[in-house]
Design a protein around this motif. Structure first.
Motif, PDB file in Angstrom:
ATOM      1  N   GLY A 105      58.976  -2.853 -53.080  1.00 41.13           N
ATOM      2  CA  GLY A 105      58.637  -3.654 -54.155  1.00 41.13           C
ATOM      3  C   GLY A 105      56.979  -3.737 -54.287  1.00 41.13           C
ATOM      4  O   GLY A 105      56.419  -2.764 -53.600  1.00 41.13           O
ATOM      5  N   ALA A 106      56.601  -4.306 -55.247  1.00 44.90           N
ATOM      6  CA  ALA A 106      55.116  -4.293 -55.474  1.00 44.90           C
ATOM      7  C   ALA A 106      54.371  -4.900 -54.330  1.00 44.90           C
ATOM      8  O   ALA A 106      53.219  -4.528 -53.795  1.00 44.90           O
ATOM      9  CB  ALA A 106      54.607  -5.207 -56.655  1.00 44.90           C
ATOM     10  N   PHE A 131      47.341 -14.406 -57.378  1.00 44.55           N
ATOM     11  CA  PHE A 131      48.661 -14.576 -56.796  1.00 44.55           C
ATOM     12  C   PHE A 131      48.476 -14.593 -55.247  1.00 44.55           C
ATOM     13  O   PHE A 131      47.736 -13.957 -54.727  1.00 44.55           O
ATOM     14  CB  PHE A 131      49.448 -12.860 -57.132  1.00 44.55           C
ATOM     15  CG  PHE A 131      50.813 -12.941 -56.310  1.00 44.55           C
ATOM     16  CD1 PHE A 131      51.870 -13.928 -56.494  1.00 44.55           C
ATOM     17  CD2 PHE A 131      50.778 -11.962 -55.381  1.00 44.55           C
ATOM     18  CE1 PHE A 131      53.071 -13.698 -55.638  1.00 44.55           C
ATOM     19  CE2 PHE A 131      52.145 -11.608 -54.761  1.00 44.55           C
ATOM     20  CZ  PHE A 131      53.228 -12.445 -54.797  1.00 44.55           C
ATOM     21  N   TYR A 134      47.736 -12.172 -52.424  1.00 49.36           N
ATOM     22  CA  TYR A 134      46.579 -11.307 -51.921  1.00 49.36           C
ATOM     23  C   TYR A 134      45.692 -11.520 -51.008  1.00 49.36           C
ATOM     24  O   TYR A 134      45.160 -10.617 -50.511  1.00 49.36           O
ATOM     25  CB  TYR A 134      45.851 -11.377 -53.621  1.00 49.36           C
ATOM     26  CG  TYR A 134      46.307 -10.678 -54.734  1.00 49.36           C
ATOM     27  CD1 TYR A 134      47.607 -10.024 -54.513  1.00 49.36           C
ATOM     28  CD2 TYR A 134      45.931 -10.964 -56.103  1.00 49.36           C
ATOM     29  CE1 TYR A 134      48.138  -9.295 -55.897  1.00 49.36           C
ATOM     30  CE2 TYR A 134      46.588 -10.457 -57.219  1.00 49.36           C
ATOM     31  CZ  TYR A 134      47.399  -9.780 -57.055  1.00 49.36           C
ATOM     32  OH  TYR A 134      47.999  -8.767 -58.230  1.00 49.36           O
ATOM     33  N   ASN A 175      45.765  -7.543 -62.031  1.00 48.44           N
ATOM     34  CA  ASN A 175      47.123  -7.959 -62.516  1.00 48.44           C
ATOM     35  C   ASN A 175      47.153  -8.276 -63.936  1.00 48.44           C
ATOM     36  O   ASN A 175      46.991  -9.574 -64.101  1.00 48.44           O
ATOM     37  CB  ASN A 175      47.628  -9.189 -61.337  1.00 48.44           C
ATOM     38  CG  ASN A 175      48.739  -9.674 -61.702  1.00 48.44           C
ATOM     39  OD1 ASN A 175      49.225 -10.937 -61.515  1.00 48.44           O
ATOM     40  ND2 ASN A 175      49.871  -8.973 -61.855  1.00 48.44           N
ATOM     41  N   ASN A 179      50.149 -13.247 -63.081  1.00 49.00           N
ATOM     42  CA  ASN A 179      50.694 -14.429 -62.375  1.00 49.00           C
ATOM     43  C   ASN A 179      49.600 -14.999 -61.792  1.00 49.00           C
ATOM     44  O   ASN A 179      48.885 -14.470 -61.001  1.00 49.00           O
ATOM     45  CB  ASN A 179      51.694 -14.107 -61.439  1.00 49.00           C
ATOM     46  CG  ASN A 179      52.219 -15.191 -60.746  1.00 49.00           C
ATOM     47  OD1 ASN A 179      52.097 -16.343 -61.062  1.00 49.00           O
ATOM     48  ND2 ASN A 179      52.975 -14.749 -59.689  1.00 49.00           N
ATOM     49  N   ASP A 213      48.469  -3.969 -59.954  1.00 52.34           N
ATOM     50  CA  ASP A 213      49.798  -4.743 -59.705  1.00 52.34           C
ATOM     51  C   ASP A 213      50.300  -5.057 -61.011  1.00 52.34           C
ATOM     52  O   ASP A 213      49.934  -5.999 -61.806  1.00 52.34           O
ATOM     53  CB  ASP A 213      49.291  -6.035 -58.608  1.00 52.34           C
ATOM     54  CG  ASP A 213      50.440  -6.912 -58.499  1.00 52.34           C
ATOM     55  OD1 ASP A 213      51.652  -6.145 -58.188  1.00 52.34           O
ATOM     56  OD2 ASP A 213      50.289  -8.044 -58.299  1.00 52.34           O
ATOM     57  N   TYR A 216      54.912  -7.223 -63.983  1.00 47.43           N
ATOM     58  CA  TYR A 216      55.148  -7.910 -65.272  1.00 47.43           C
ATOM     59  C   TYR A 216      55.029  -6.906 -66.482  1.00 47.43           C
ATOM     60  O   TYR A 216      54.675  -7.161 -67.661  1.00 47.43           O
ATOM     61  CB  TYR A 216      54.464  -8.949 -65.615  1.00 47.43           C
ATOM     62  CG  TYR A 216      54.659  -9.938 -64.485  1.00 47.43           C
ATOM     63  CD1 TYR A 216      55.965 -10.642 -64.246  1.00 47.43           C
ATOM     64  CD2 TYR A 216      53.763 -10.144 -63.425  1.00 47.43           C
ATOM     65  CE1 TYR A 216      56.099 -11.593 -63.283  1.00 47.43           C
ATOM     66  CE2 TYR A 216      54.102 -10.925 -62.432  1.00 47.43           C
ATOM     67  CZ  TYR A 216      55.309 -11.700 -62.265  1.00 47.43           C
ATOM     68  OH  TYR A 216      55.513 -12.355 -61.072  1.00 47.43           O
ATOM     69  N   SER A 241      57.031  -2.297 -59.366  1.00 52.65           N
ATOM     70  CA  SER A 241      58.050  -3.086 -59.107  1.00 52.65           C
ATOM     71  C   SER A 241      59.513  -3.201 -59.857  1.00 52.65           C
ATOM     72  O   SER A 241      59.094  -3.626 -60.978  1.00 52.65           O
ATOM     73  CB  SER A 241      57.783  -4.830 -58.478  1.00 52.65           C
ATOM     74  OG  SER A 241      58.745  -5.610 -58.289  1.00 52.65           O
ATOM     75  N   SER A 243      61.405  -5.994 -59.630  1.00 58.86           N
ATOM     76  CA  SER A 243      61.905  -7.155 -59.340  1.00 58.86           C
ATOM     77  C   SER A 243      62.025  -8.074 -60.533  1.00 58.86           C
ATOM     78  O   SER A 243      62.937  -8.569 -60.745  1.00 58.86           O
ATOM     79  CB  SER A 243      60.708  -7.707 -58.398  1.00 58.86           C
ATOM     80  OG  SER A 243      60.901  -7.300 -57.172  1.00 58.86           O
ATOM     81  N   LYS A 244      61.213  -7.659 -61.558  1.00 60.67           N
ATOM     82  CA  LYS A 244      61.145  -8.437 -62.732  1.00 60.67           C
ATOM     83  C   LYS A 244      61.686  -7.814 -64.037  1.00 60.67           C
ATOM     84  O   LYS A 244      62.100  -8.338 -65.084  1.00 60.67           O
ATOM     85  CB  LYS A 244      59.590  -9.034 -63.060  1.00 60.67           C
ATOM     86  CG  LYS A 244      58.948  -9.474 -61.899  1.00 60.67           C
ATOM     87  CD  LYS A 244      59.135 -10.677 -61.252  1.00 60.67           C
ATOM     88  CE  LYS A 244      58.494 -10.842 -59.922  1.00 60.67           C
ATOM     89  NZ  LYS A 244      58.466 -12.375 -59.404  1.00 60.67           N
ATOM     90  N   TYR A 331      54.768 -17.129 -66.984  1.00 63.09           N
ATOM     91  CA  TYR A 331      54.146 -18.434 -66.380  1.00 63.09           C
ATOM     92  C   TYR A 331      53.343 -19.067 -67.558  1.00 63.09           C
ATOM     93  O   TYR A 331      52.447 -18.152 -68.317  1.00 63.09           O
ATOM     94  CB  TYR A 331      53.421 -18.230 -65.283  1.00 63.09           C
ATOM     95  CG  TYR A 331      53.950 -17.161 -64.197  1.00 63.09           C
ATOM     96  CD1 TYR A 331      54.940 -17.860 -63.273  1.00 63.09           C
ATOM     97  CD2 TYR A 331      54.008 -15.803 -63.996  1.00 63.09           C
ATOM     98  CE1 TYR A 331      55.560 -17.188 -62.408  1.00 63.09           C
ATOM     99  CE2 TYR A 331      54.655 -15.149 -63.121  1.00 63.09           C
ATOM    100  CZ  TYR A 331      55.423 -15.816 -62.157  1.00 63.09           C
ATOM    101  OH  TYR A 331      56.212 -14.998 -61.393  1.00 63.09           O
TER     102      TYR A 331
HETATM  103  N1  PLP Z   1      52.476  -9.233 -57.509  1.00 67.11           N
HETATM  104  C1  PLP Z   1      52.612 -10.414 -58.394  1.00 67.11           C
HETATM  105  C2  PLP Z   1      51.341 -10.783 -59.338  1.00 67.11           C
HETATM  106  C3  PLP Z   1      53.752 -11.147 -58.136  1.00 67.11           C
HETATM  107  O1  PLP Z   1      53.926 -12.125 -58.857  1.00 67.11           O
HETATM  108  C4  PLP Z   1      54.869 -10.657 -57.434  1.00 67.11           C
HETATM  109  C5  PLP Z   1      56.245 -11.535 -57.356  1.00 67.11           C
HETATM  110  O2  PLP Z   1      56.094 -12.495 -57.792  1.00 67.11           O
HETATM  111  C6  PLP Z   1      54.336  -9.583 -56.564  1.00 67.11           C
HETATM  112  C7  PLP Z   1      53.389  -8.882 -56.898  1.00 67.11           C
HETATM  113  C8  PLP Z   1      55.427  -9.053 -55.564  1.00 67.11           C
HETATM  114  O3  PLP Z   1      56.524  -8.392 -56.229  1.00 67.11           O
HETATM  115  P1  PLP Z   1      57.659  -7.704 -55.436  1.00 67.11           P
HETATM  116  O4  PLP Z   1      58.851  -8.590 -55.626  1.00 67.11           O
HETATM  117  O5  PLP Z   1      57.853  -6.392 -56.351  1.00 67.11           O
HETATM  118  O6  PLP Z   1      57.109  -7.487 -54.095  1.00 67.11           O
END
Ligand code: PLP
Length: 399
Positions: A105-106, A131, A134, A175, A179, A213, A216, A241, A243-244, A331
């Motif tokens: 993941g990120a 976030f 960090y 970022n 977020n 990062d 998104y 990542s 993930s999203k 968000y």
């Molecule tokens: N960075 C930010 C700004 C995020 O919002 C998130 C997850 O919500 C992450 C990193 C971590 O993401 P990952 O699921 O890829 O580890």
């Protein structure tokens, strides 16, 4: 007391999050889940896209030989090539597989990059609101987070960033889309940041890397121009990542990519491969590396997020709650209409609305609302926002 004091303190300081979940669960039990509107979690909405499910089924039915064995710590070479080709197409920069390390993941990518770049006591600039992880990630690598505020519209405060640079500054965590605010940074500000970092490098004699990062990156709304920081800032490590964009947060798959234009990209990439190993990740999940390889250019479906955003912006407006409209991510970070944001969060809860106080993200006087939820829940929440607005206007709440 076997746990380290720093960790015990982090758990204690974060206990309000657990309390919030407990209160949310209690509210759902008391009122019925249909009468509670939970905007607290950043889990993407929906299942992975259909073609990805098909690819997973294909890989499971006919796995390539040795799929589940150890592999090079950087990941499968053909997957890294697919990522590099996609990045090269998107940025015009000459990325190759050697610049790419597949990651957990990120989150994994950021931890690896920080560990690769920092010596104990080095400073990492973190932009508030942030976030929250960090701060921990910086400390994991022996770094010292230096918090710099963004401006009232959550855009870069370049003068403040310039003042924050010291001989110990090694990295800045950027970022965009953001977020918790949804802010997207315009290209002019990224150019200006590059100049700030170049001046710091000239003054102090060492490069400052932007860790960009970008989970998104593909969640950007109509009419908003998103510019990848790596195209504007020389010393960039991209942390990405799936993930999203592919709705895979539980599978922990992403990558880091060192800009071919960065100072010593080969050395930084080699250090990241080593750190991926010794931090205990060893390599990114094998099956999911292969599964995501061919979807690098697939756009994310942002239609639900954009529709949810619009309904909520209108509802907040009618309730008299100020918010900077977000350009991406999922968000909102509105201003608390009560001076005490905790009193506001409690008033919202009375109406069945669950949100997170802004102090958890390093900026009080605000709250975060995650709208990666069903459009149906967003629609059902509208009368609750109206009741909350009326309650605030009637001064039935003390702030
Ligand atoms: N960075 C930010 C700004 C995020 O919002 C998130 C997850 O919500 C992450 C990193 C971590 O993401 P990952 O699921 O890829 O580890």
């Amino acid at each position: 007391m076997p746990a380290a004091p720093e960790i015990r303190e982090a758990i204690r300081a974060g206990s309000w999050i657990r309390k919030m979940f407990e209160e949310g669960a209690a509210l759902k039990a008391a009122r019925g889940a249909g009468n509670v509107f939970d905007f607290t979690l950043g889990n993407p909405y929906g299942d992975p896209p259909e073609p990805l499910a098909g690819e997973l089924a294909r890989l499971a039915a006919d796995p390539p030989p040795g799929l589940h064995r150890y592999m090079p710590n950087a990941g499968f070479p053909e997957v890294r090539r697919a990522v590099a080709d996609s990045l090269a197409r998107a940025t015009g920069l000459p990325f190759t597989a050697d610049h790419v390390v597949m990651s957990v993941g990120a989150a994994g990518a950021i931890n690896v990059a920080l560990r690769a770049l920092l010596s104990p006591g080095d400073e990492v600039v973190v932009l508030a609101p942030f976030f929250v992880e960090y701060l921990f990630y910086a400390r994991n690598a022996g770094g010292v987070p230096v918090v710099v505020d963004t401006d009232p519209r959550f855009q870069l405060d370049l003068a403040a960033l310039e003042r924050a640079m010291t001989p110990r500054t090694r990295a800045i965590l950027l970022n965009t889309p953001n977020n918790p605010t949804g802010a997207v940074y315009p290209s002019g500000d990224l150019d200006a940041l590059d100049r700030v970092l170049a001046a710091a490098e000239a003054r102090f004699g060492a490069p400052v890397y932007v860790i960009s990062d970008e989970p998104y990156r593909k969640v950007v709304f109509e009419g908003v121009e998103f510019v990848q920081p790596v195209t504007r800032i020389r010393n960039t490590v991209v942390a990405y990542s799936h993930s999203k964009d592919l709705n895979l947060p539980g599978e922990r798959i992403g990558y880091l990519a060192v800009s071919p234009r960065a100072a010593d990209p080969g050395e930084v990439a080699e250090a990241c491969v080593f750190c991926n190993r010794v931090l205990g990740f060893v390599n990114a999940p094998a099956l999911f590396q292969l599964a995501v390889a061919k979807f690098q250019d697939l756009p994310a479906d942002v239609s639900v997020y954009q529709a949810n955003r619009d309904v909520l912006l209108a509802a907040l407006g009618r309730a008299g709650i100020e918010v900077v409209p977000p350009g991406g991510a999922f968000y909102l970070f509105p201003r608390s209409p009560l001076p005490d944001e905790m009193a506001f969060v409690a008033a919202a809860r009375e109406e069945g609305i669950l949100v997170v106080p802004g102090s958890g993200f390093g900026r009080s006087g605000h709250f975060r609302l995650a709208y990666c939820v069903s459009p149906e829940m967003v629609r059902r929440s509208v009368p609750a926002w109206e009741r909350l607005g009326a309650r605030l206007a009637g001064k039935g709440v003390n702030g």
